[in-house]
Write an enzyme that holds these catalytic residues in place. Sequence first.
Site, PDB file in Angstrom:
ATOM      1  N   GLU A   1       0.889  -1.146   0.122  1.00  0.00           N
ATOM      2  CA  GLU A   1      -0.120  -0.064   0.042  1.00  0.00           C
ATOM      3  C   GLU A   1       0.720   1.428  -0.049  1.00  0.00           C
ATOM      4  OE1 GLU A   1      -4.241  -1.633   1.866  1.00  0.00           O
ATOM      5  OE2 GLU A   1      -3.193  -0.173   3.029  1.00  0.00           O
TER       6      GLU A   1
ATOM      7  N   GLU B   1      -5.466  -8.528  -0.021  1.00  0.00           N
ATOM      8  CA  GLU B   1      -6.390  -8.088   1.347  1.00  0.00           C
ATOM      9  C   GLU B   1      -7.475  -7.702   0.849  1.00  0.00           C
ATOM     10  OE1 GLU B   1      -4.969  -4.939   3.801  1.00  0.00           O
ATOM     11  OE2 GLU B   1      -2.914  -5.503   3.613  1.00  0.00           O
TER      12      GLU B   1
END
Length: 474
Positions: free
Chosen positions: A193, A381
């Site tokens: 991320e 995720e």
Amino acid sequence: MTNINRRQLGYGLATGLAGAGLIGSAKAAPVDLSFPKDFRWGVATAAYQIEGAVKEDGRGQTNWDVFSHTPGKVANGDTGDVACDSYHRYADDVQLMKNLGVGTYRMSLAWSRIFPEGRGKPNPKGVDYYNRVVDTLLAAGIEPYVTLFHWDLPQALPGGWQNRDTALAFADYAGFMAGKLSDRVHNFMTVNELRCFTDLGHQVGIHAPGLKLDAAGVNQVRHHGVLAHGLGVQAIRAQAKPGTQVGLADNTVFYCPVMETPEHIAAAKKATREKNAMFLTAIMEGRYIDEYLTEQGAAAPKVQAGDMAAISSPLDFVALNIYTPEWVRADDGPAGYVTIPHIASSPRMASPWLVVGPEVAYWGPRMVSELWSPKTLYISENGASADDPVINGHIDDVDRVMYLRNYFGQFRRLVAEGYPLKGYFLWSLMDNFEWADGYGKRFGIHYVDFATQTRTPKLSALWYREVIRQGRIV
């Protein structure tokens, strides 16, 4: 016949036809909710969120140690000092995975356990720890997918991500650990991320190190982040065993069309490319697109010779963290699209940012696939926070099951249409330290009593176990 009205007559005719086998006698074929036999089911965690033991066995201090101990930065003054104590309880956590039946586990390494100062002399106790974790996973029949950086930056690195040298230090660390683990670990993700550890930490200031830089400063941090990824890819390939697969885990901002028509789909694709120009677009195309550079003007990042070639190093897979959509409609204006803001009535899970929109599970990977044609996609995720009350020892988190089931339906559509989605990692194996939200937001499918460290399967764990057992949505 004079006493029978039209409705009764219609009902009688329909009943007679059905009895004769002419209508209504055959059920429609069940909808196929299965995934391919070789689809990889897993769970995910991150080192700082679960390990604890922040001062043990030579681990160095990280930016999150400093940030979480700064008053007012994390909800309730929570820190990752103990977290889930997985540093000591990892064997128990592997057993939780084995009970689920997962075949894969996405974990991250704590950079500061390996290089306490961020670079220099490696710490053998840190290497030994991750060797033990990997060996325990393999003994349980679970394949590790290793993320090398999940936000916990060694505090000793001067300037942190504002300093270009941090990208070089990351590459050294990534290559070193790939050399140590790739005899058993076959899949590495460089960073997790980019948008979070750059923007939330250096623009918005709600994550470590808590800065609010100007546009030029933020763009340079972003550049150092994607450069670290690219140099990390090169270092892993140089040091790892042949056949090692390399990718990253990206929380691309996903734009979904308001309806499935060509003009709105084209608008969503254009928005996806342009709004991710500083991250995944740069990585996949090897340049900063003109729209981004024009928009940023004098604040555009400073790029050195060879940077973009490194940043766009070829990948074996792209992994995506998928939670919430942005909505886009086509527009006659210069951009060609308009984004539609979320409003108060937009459905959400327990975390205010987690707007529920299952369509993102289809359109997100589809957009990435059609824009850049990665060989393989993973969902690194996906999951949801929920309030998770414990009632008579049970955690019946039907809202999380609802969320997952709806998103799985969209992943199933994606696979059925031939997009290269090969595996899924549910976030998260267990409740953990949720960054600035501390321990107040629970994402796990196992409930953690942080006072006793007891792990209890929630209804969602039982549901996921059954999905894995049957290989289909249940």
